[in-house]
Design a protein around this motif. Structure first.
Motif, PDB file in Angstrom:
ATOM      1  N   MET A   1      29.957  11.991 -30.796  1.00  0.00           N
ATOM      2  CA  MET A   1      29.183  12.749 -31.783  1.00  0.00           C
ATOM      3  C   MET A   1      29.282  14.260 -31.538  1.00  0.00           C
ATOM      4  SD  MET A   1      27.349  12.942 -34.448  1.00  0.00           S
ATOM      5  CE  MET A   1      26.879  11.269 -34.849  1.00  0.00           C
ATOM      6  N   GLN A   2      29.344  14.672 -30.266  1.00  0.00           N
ATOM      7  CA  GLN A   2      29.444  16.111 -30.005  1.00  0.00           C
ATOM      8  C   GLN A   2      30.685  16.705 -30.667  1.00  0.00           C
ATOM      9  OE1 GLN A   2      29.241  16.546 -25.759  1.00  0.00           O
ATOM     10  NE2 GLN A   2      27.012  16.327 -25.697  1.00  0.00           N
ATOM     11  N   GLY A   3      31.778  15.939 -30.671  1.00  0.00           N
ATOM     12  CA  GLY A   3      32.980  16.408 -31.340  1.00  0.00           C
ATOM     13  C   GLY A   3      32.819  16.466 -32.846  1.00  0.00           C
ATOM     14  N   ARG A   4      32.094  15.509 -33.397  1.00  0.00           N
ATOM     15  CA  ARG A   4      31.917  15.461 -34.852  1.00  0.00           C
ATOM     16  C   ARG A   4      31.089  16.619 -35.383  1.00  0.00           C
ATOM     17  NH1 ARG A   4      29.933   9.327 -36.174  1.00  0.00           N
ATOM     18  NH2 ARG A   4      31.241   8.194 -34.683  1.00  0.00           N
ATOM     19  N   VAL A   5      30.159  17.117 -34.570  1.00  0.00           N
ATOM     20  CA  VAL A   5      29.219  18.131 -35.062  1.00  0.00           C
ATOM     21  C   VAL A   5      29.623  19.548 -34.669  1.00  0.00           C
ATOM     22  CG1 VAL A   5      27.308  16.495 -35.091  1.00  0.00           C
ATOM     23  CG2 VAL A   5      27.677  17.910 -33.061  1.00  0.00           C
ATOM     24  N   LEU A   6      30.868  19.748 -34.244  1.00  0.00           N
ATOM     25  CA  LEU A   6      31.313  21.096 -33.904  1.00  0.00           C
ATOM     26  C   LEU A   6      31.189  22.044 -35.095  1.00  0.00           C
ATOM     27  CD1 LEU A   6      34.456  20.424 -31.677  1.00  0.00           C
ATOM     28  CD2 LEU A   6      32.234  21.329 -30.955  1.00  0.00           C
ATOM     29  N   ALA A   7      31.426  21.514 -36.294  1.00  0.00           N
ATOM     30  CA  ALA A   7      31.273  22.354 -37.482  1.00  0.00           C
ATOM     31  C   ALA A   7      29.820  22.790 -37.669  1.00  0.00           C
ATOM     32  CB  ALA A   7      31.761  21.610 -38.716  1.00  0.00           C
ATOM     33  N   CYS A   8      28.876  21.959 -37.241  1.00  0.00           N
ATOM     34  CA  CYS A   8      27.453  22.301 -37.345  1.00  0.00           C
ATOM     35  C   CYS A   8      27.091  23.391 -36.332  1.00  0.00           C
ATOM     36  CB  CYS A   8      26.580  21.080 -37.093  1.00  0.00           C
ATOM     37  SG  CYS A   8      26.947  19.628 -38.093  1.00  0.00           S
ATOM     38  N   THR A   9      27.511  23.188 -35.073  1.00  0.00           N
ATOM     39  CA  THR A   9      27.116  24.109 -34.017  1.00  0.00           C
ATOM     40  C   THR A   9      27.842  25.447 -34.105  1.00  0.00           C
ATOM     41  OG1 THR A   9      28.722  23.082 -32.509  1.00  0.00           O
ATOM     42  CG2 THR A   9      26.458  22.237 -32.464  1.00  0.00           C
ATOM     43  N   ALA A  10      28.915  25.517 -34.879  1.00  0.00           N
ATOM     44  CA  ALA A  10      29.587  26.799 -35.071  1.00  0.00           C
ATOM     45  C   ALA A  10      28.648  27.830 -35.677  1.00  0.00           C
ATOM     46  CB  ALA A  10      30.814  26.620 -35.952  1.00  0.00           C
ATOM     47  N   CYS A  11      27.736  27.386 -36.541  1.00  0.00           N
ATOM     48  CA  CYS A  11      26.757  28.288 -37.157  1.00  0.00           C
ATOM     49  C   CYS A  11      25.365  28.139 -36.547  1.00  0.00           C
ATOM     50  CB  CYS A  11      26.671  28.035 -38.655  1.00  0.00           C
ATOM     51  SG  CYS A  11      28.146  28.515 -39.585  1.00  0.00           S
ATOM     52  N   HIS A  12      24.954  26.908 -36.286  1.00  0.00           N
ATOM     53  CA  HIS A  12      23.591  26.666 -35.817  1.00  0.00           C
ATOM     54  C   HIS A  12      23.436  26.827 -34.318  1.00  0.00           C
ATOM     55  CE1 HIS A  12      21.906  25.305 -39.653  1.00  0.00           C
ATOM     56  NE2 HIS A  12      23.089  24.771 -39.892  1.00  0.00           N
ATOM     57  N   GLY A  13      24.510  27.217 -33.634  1.00  0.00           N
ATOM     58  CA  GLY A  13      24.421  27.508 -32.218  1.00  0.00           C
ATOM     59  C   GLY A  13      24.643  26.288 -31.346  1.00  0.00           C
ATOM     60  N   LYS A  14      24.905  26.543 -30.076  1.00  0.00           N
ATOM     61  CA  LYS A  14      25.140  25.472 -29.116  1.00  0.00           C
ATOM     62  C   LYS A  14      24.008  24.453 -29.173  1.00  0.00           C
ATOM     63  CE  LYS A  14      25.848  24.582 -24.194  1.00  0.00           C
ATOM     64  NZ  LYS A  14      25.882  25.168 -22.839  1.00  0.00           N
ATOM     65  N   GLU A  15      24.370  23.198 -29.377  1.00  0.00           N
ATOM     66  CA  GLU A  15      23.416  22.078 -29.455  1.00  0.00           C
ATOM     67  C   GLU A  15      22.422  22.254 -30.602  1.00  0.00           C
ATOM     68  OE1 GLU A  15      22.252  22.663 -25.311  1.00  0.00           O
ATOM     69  OE2 GLU A  15      22.936  20.612 -24.930  1.00  0.00           O
ATOM     70  N   GLY A  16      22.732  23.136 -31.540  1.00  0.00           N
ATOM     71  CA  GLY A  16      21.837  23.332 -32.681  1.00  0.00           C
ATOM     72  C   GLY A  16      20.594  24.128 -32.389  1.00  0.00           C
ATOM     73  N   ARG A  17      20.605  24.902 -31.294  1.00  0.00           N
ATOM     74  CA  ARG A  17      19.399  25.649 -30.942  1.00  0.00           C
ATOM     75  C   ARG A  17      19.531  27.132 -31.281  1.00  0.00           C
ATOM     76  NH1 ARG A  17      18.739  25.343 -24.516  1.00  0.00           N
ATOM     77  NH2 ARG A  17      20.582  24.146 -24.038  1.00  0.00           N
ATOM     78  N   ILE A  67      24.176  12.009 -37.972  1.00  0.00           N
ATOM     79  CA  ILE A  67      24.102  13.419 -37.611  1.00  0.00           C
ATOM     80  C   ILE A  67      22.648  13.848 -37.423  1.00  0.00           C
ATOM     81  CG2 ILE A  67      24.525  15.772 -38.441  1.00  0.00           C
ATOM     82  CD1 ILE A  67      27.013  14.715 -39.842  1.00  0.00           C
ATOM     83  N   ALA A  68      21.793  13.443 -38.354  1.00  0.00           N
ATOM     84  CA  ALA A  68      20.375  13.798 -38.269  1.00  0.00           C
ATOM     85  C   ALA A  68      19.744  13.242 -36.997  1.00  0.00           C
ATOM     86  CB  ALA A  68      19.635  13.277 -39.502  1.00  0.00           C
ATOM     87  N   GLN A  69      20.028  11.997 -36.671  1.00  0.00           N
ATOM     88  CA  GLN A  69      19.471  11.386 -35.467  1.00  0.00           C
ATOM     89  C   GLN A  69      19.962  12.110 -34.222  1.00  0.00           C
ATOM     90  OE1 GLN A  69      17.200   9.113 -35.203  1.00  0.00           O
ATOM     91  NE2 GLN A  69      17.101   8.167 -37.234  1.00  0.00           N
ATOM     92  N   HIS A  70      21.214  12.526 -34.230  1.00  0.00           N
ATOM     93  CA  HIS A  70      21.769  13.226 -33.077  1.00  0.00           C
ATOM     94  C   HIS A  70      20.991  14.504 -32.786  1.00  0.00           C
ATOM     95  CE1 HIS A  70      24.602  15.203 -30.388  1.00  0.00           C
ATOM     96  NE2 HIS A  70      24.612  16.231 -31.211  1.00  0.00           N
ATOM     97  N   PHE A  71      20.837  15.346 -33.794  1.00  0.00           N
ATOM     98  CA  PHE A  71      20.154  16.618 -33.549  1.00  0.00           C
ATOM     99  C   PHE A  71      18.666  16.424 -33.297  1.00  0.00           C
ATOM    100  CE2 PHE A  71      24.003  18.408 -35.559  1.00  0.00           C
ATOM    101  CZ  PHE A  71      24.316  19.351 -34.585  1.00  0.00           C
ATOM    102  N   ALA A  72      18.055  15.431 -33.939  1.00  0.00           N
ATOM    103  CA  ALA A  72      16.629  15.168 -33.701  1.00  0.00           C
ATOM    104  C   ALA A  72      16.372  14.765 -32.260  1.00  0.00           C
ATOM    105  CB  ALA A  72      16.137  14.084 -34.653  1.00  0.00           C
ATOM    106  N   SER A  73      17.345  14.163 -31.623  1.00  0.00           N
ATOM    107  CA  SER A  73      17.156  13.688 -30.245  1.00  0.00           C
ATOM    108  C   SER A  73      17.253  14.800 -29.217  1.00  0.00           C
ATOM    109  CB  SER A  73      18.198  12.619 -29.924  1.00  0.00           C
ATOM    110  OG  SER A  73      19.503  13.186 -29.803  1.00  0.00           O
ATOM    111  N   LEU A  74      17.680  15.991 -29.618  1.00  0.00           N
ATOM    112  CA  LEU A  74      17.896  17.088 -28.667  1.00  0.00           C
ATOM    113  C   LEU A  74      16.611  17.898 -28.512  1.00  0.00           C
ATOM    114  CD1 LEU A  74      21.412  18.304 -29.880  1.00  0.00           C
ATOM    115  CD2 LEU A  74      20.875  16.667 -28.064  1.00  0.00           C
ATOM    116  N   GLN A  75      15.847  17.586 -27.488  1.00  0.00           N
ATOM    117  CA  GLN A  75      14.611  18.315 -27.206  1.00  0.00           C
ATOM    118  C   GLN A  75      14.920  19.396 -26.177  1.00  0.00           C
ATOM    119  OE1 GLN A  75      11.981  17.877 -29.021  1.00  0.00           O
ATOM    120  NE2 GLN A  75      12.754  16.062 -30.086  1.00  0.00           N
ATOM    121  N   LEU A  76      15.110  20.612 -26.663  1.00  0.00           N
ATOM    122  CA  LEU A  76      15.591  21.720 -25.836  1.00  0.00           C
ATOM    123  C   LEU A  76      14.604  22.877 -25.891  1.00  0.00           C
ATOM    124  CD1 LEU A  76      19.213  21.594 -27.264  1.00  0.00           C
ATOM    125  CD2 LEU A  76      18.451  20.635 -25.083  1.00  0.00           C
TER     126      LEU A  76
END
Length: 208
Positions: A1-17, A67-76
């Motif tokens: 999944m980390q590979g799949r969401v590289l397009a997301c983290t390019a804008c939303h930052g590392k791990e979506g934070r 994708i939604a479940q992946h980012f929701a699981s990241l408590q950072l």
């Protein structure tokens, strides 16, 4: 999944934070149902941002759910909010609207849906802290101008339509100035009595 969401983290930052200074919002730790709804909204044209629509146009509902479940699981941890240069009276106006609303204009308090901690409620309601002032203001403005929509009934469009430009500025400034307590997470259940029906919450509007 980390590979799949590289397009997301390019804008939303590392791990979506994404940091509060950025325009792109943090998506890490947001409720999965909320993230899923937003992915659907971008894909299906209710939200207008060409880059997001292009990335999502051929993805299935199940894929978006993953994708939604992946980012929701990241408590950072959250970054500290930037120093604000907004006048105290403007911040106070924002605080009053967020915490108490304005009964005279039929504007509900933000906390009545997004919770006393303003961290949202799983799985459908987003938190409002840890976002930049520009992002919050732009999204309220997008609802006012019809550039952003949600599933019907669109409760946030109804709220935003009653806000003045100064209201939007004040609410965005106050929210962006608030630190996120360590370990803060969305509530585990929705508020018992929401002031408005929201289509993004199952059972309150159109089928998901």
């Amino acid at each position: 999944m980390q590979g799949r969401v590289l397009a997301c983290t390019a804008c939303h930052g590392k791990e979506g934070r994404a940091t509060p200074q950025g325009y792109f919002p943090r998506i890490a730790g947001k409720p999965a149902g909320y993230l899923y709804n937003q992915l659907l909204n971008f894909r299906d044209g209710r939200r207008s941002y060409p880059q997001m629509s292009y990335l999502l146009e051929h993805l299935t509902d199940d894929y978006l759910q993953e994708i939604a479940q992946h980012f929701a699981s990241l408590q950072l941890p959250y970054a500290q909010p930037p120093a604000t240069q907004v006048l105290p009276q403007e911040l106070e106006r924002g605080r009053l609207l967020v915490q108490h609303g304005d009964a005279g204009r039929d504007i509900p308090a933000c906390v009545s849906c997004h919770g006393a901690s303003l961290m949202g409620a799983a799985p459908w309601l987003p938190g409002l802290l840890g976002l930049s002032r520009d992002y919050v203001g732009s999204q309220l403005g997008a609802w006012q101008t019809g550039q952003r929509h949600a599933q019907s009934p669109d409760c946030m469009a109804a709220v935003a339509s009653k806000l003045s430009l100064q209201d939007v500025r004040s609410v965005a400034a106050w929210l962006a100035a608030q630190p996120v307590p360590a370990g803060a997470v969305p509530a585990r259940q929705l508020p018992e009595a929401m002031p408005l029906r929201c289509g993004g919450v199952p059972g309150q509007g159109a089928a998901q």
